[in-house]
Design an enzyme around this catalytic site. Structure first.
Site, PDB file in Angstrom:
ATOM      1  N   HIS A 278       0.833  -1.204   0.000  1.00 33.30           N
ATOM      2  CA  HIS A 278       0.000   0.000   0.000  1.00 33.30           C
ATOM      3  C   HIS A 278       0.871   1.258   0.000  1.00 33.30           C
ATOM      4  O   HIS A 278       0.479   2.300  -0.535  1.00 33.30           O
ATOM      5  CB  HIS A 278      -0.915   0.035   1.226  1.00 33.30           C
ATOM      6  N   ASP A 351      -4.850  -5.935  -7.726  1.00 31.93           N
ATOM      7  CA  ASP A 351      -5.099  -5.353  -6.420  1.00 31.93           C
ATOM      8  C   ASP A 351      -5.435  -3.884  -6.671  1.00 31.93           C
ATOM      9  O   ASP A 351      -5.374  -3.401  -7.811  1.00 31.93           O
ATOM     10  CB  ASP A 351      -3.870  -5.520  -5.524  1.00 31.93           C
TER      11      ASP A 351
END
Length: 455
Positions: A278, A351
């Site tokens: 992330h 993702d």
């Protein structure tokens, strides 16, 4: 031949086997009522029977599988032939839309899409799906979520939407506190009981389906090899691929028992890293033989259970692809390993594309193009939707992405929708039924049982 090579040989070319419309809530699909959840899963030792939360055998026995498959293919090809290039490109996207209802005006929608409501965004761009998050205002109450999913589907009358969420349970639970508070994967893995992995997924799937959600971005198929892993950790079933693989297979079976789609993530494996994708770009230096032994078995097991989708990881594996690109943008990994070696022909999802791990080298439009070129079918949460959409339309127009390649991805997405009964019309969720099913005494009993057997 390595163990994973044997598995790949077993499942190659069979990813579409058994894809039929979903059964009535809680029923297993044709041919699966008595199947072990550990079939074709490496290291599996325990037979699994359907859980008590509704499995009662297939309701489709009267439909010959070959006839059902033929009708499904014909339906997919008919829809595909009727679509414009713009509609096909739209199918590749699954954005976040803001607000608690399809008609809620939001400044976020206006800023990101140029329209103020989710319904208007869907009408303009015709996305293939939508993903739900509490932080986007999508999750307030059971009746509100049902009204939202019904409203989103109503806004897409031509081709129903995939409506997804990340309901892994435990640490990642987007629909808490509405749904049954089931333990996460590490707790389930500690029980070493495949039937509990299957029952937990069936409970989750049954509750999601009651809310109008038809695709879960679960189970996690990563093997948590690094105890300092900041992003996987308890989200994985464990640190031993021989034990994780059959758990993943059992969970996929449980989601299918409930009639919703399952997604194994994060390919080619996010378990051996100390960096969170992330916020950074993890590099995993597994050799090809290490990947075969450590990372691949759970994904092969999921493919052996006909998993609907596999999510890519924003990780670099230089021994698998020396380009330095993350797996999400890697043709050697997504096409070479996932499609050609493991034989997967279902939907490959990225993702979230707003994560730092995939935005290090390229702009948001180029990321979308490179992902499709690598073998991706579904672009999840692009941070600049309009730029990504424009880039893909331009890439198709220029031939950078061929129309045949575009059709491949759209065909896979339509096939997933057909498999879940979404190609002709979306089911309408019933708020009263959802309130009856969610956090029911039966489902809470399953949660307590898993907790009591954790080690």
């Amino acid at each position: 031949m390595t163990g994973i090579a044997v598995i790949a040989t077993m499942v190659a070319g069979c990813a579409e086997a058994g894809r039929t419309a979903p059964p009535a809530s809680g029923a297993t699909r044709a041919g699966e009522a008595s199947a072990s959840a550990d079939a074709a899963a490496p290291g599996a030792t325990t037979a699994v029977t359907p859980g008590s939360s509704g499995s009662s055998g297939s309701s489709e026995a009267a439909v010959p599988p070959a006839a059902s498959a033929t009708a499904e293919v014909a339906g997919v090809e008919g829809v595909l032939a009727s679509m414009s290039v713009e509609e096909k490109v739209g199918q590749l996207f699954m954005p976040v839309l803001y607000g608690p209802s399809a008609d809620t005006a939001s400044g976020e929608n206006q800023a990101r899409f140029g329209v103020d409501t989710p319904a208007k965004m869907i009408a303009r761009y015709r996305p293939g799906g939508v993903i739900l998050f509490p932080w986007a205002g999508n999750v307030k109450s059971v009746r509100q979520v049902v009204a939202l999913t019904n409203g989103l589907q109503k806004a897409s009358p031509e081709i129903p939407l995939l409506i997804g969420t990340d309901q892994e349970n435990g640490k990642v639970s987007r629909l808490a506190p509405l749904v049954t508070p089931l333990p996460g994967a590490s707790v389930i893995g500690s029980t070493r009981d495949l039937s509990l992995a299957r029952r937990a997924a069936e409970v989750t799937g049954t509750e999601l389906r009651a809310l109008g959600v038809n695709l879960d971005f679960a189970p996690v198929a990563d093997v948590n090899l690094n105890p300092r892993n900041p992003v996987i950790g308890p989200r994985a079933y464990g640190s031993d691929p021989k034990k994780v693989a059959p758990m993943v297979a059992a969970a996929v079976q449980g989601f299918h028992d409930a009639g919703i789609g399952a997604t194994a993530k994060h390919f080619p494996g996010h378990g051996d890293t100390g960096v969170d994708s992330h916020t950074g770009l993890p590099v995993i230096r597994h050799s090809r033989s290490q990947w075969n032994r450590l990372d691949a078995p759970p994904f092969a097991a999921a493919i052996g259970k006909d998993v609907d989708a596999i999510m890519s990881a924003h990780v670099v594996m230089p021994k698998l692809d020396p380009s330095g690109d993350p797996a999400t943008l890697s043709k050697p990994i997504l096409t070479g390993l996932l499609r050609e070696k493991l034989g997967f022909d279902g939907v490959v999802s990225t993702d979230a594309l707003d994560m730092a791990g995939v935005r290090k080298k390229y702009g948001d439009g180029e990321v979308a193009v490179r992902a499709i070129q690598a073998g991706v079918d579904l672009l999840l949460m692009p941070p600049d939707y309009r730029e990504a959409h424009r880039a893909l339309l331009a890439a198709v127009a220029s031939g950078k992405i061929s129309k045949a390649r575009l059709d491949q991805s759209v065909r896979r997405l339509l096939t997933l929708k057909a498999a879940r009964g979404l190609l002709d019309r979306a089911p309408v969720a019933d708020p009263a039924e959802a309130e009856r099913v969610l956090r029911s005494a039966e489902h809470l009993k399953v949660a307590r049982l898993i907790t009591s057997r954790a080690r």
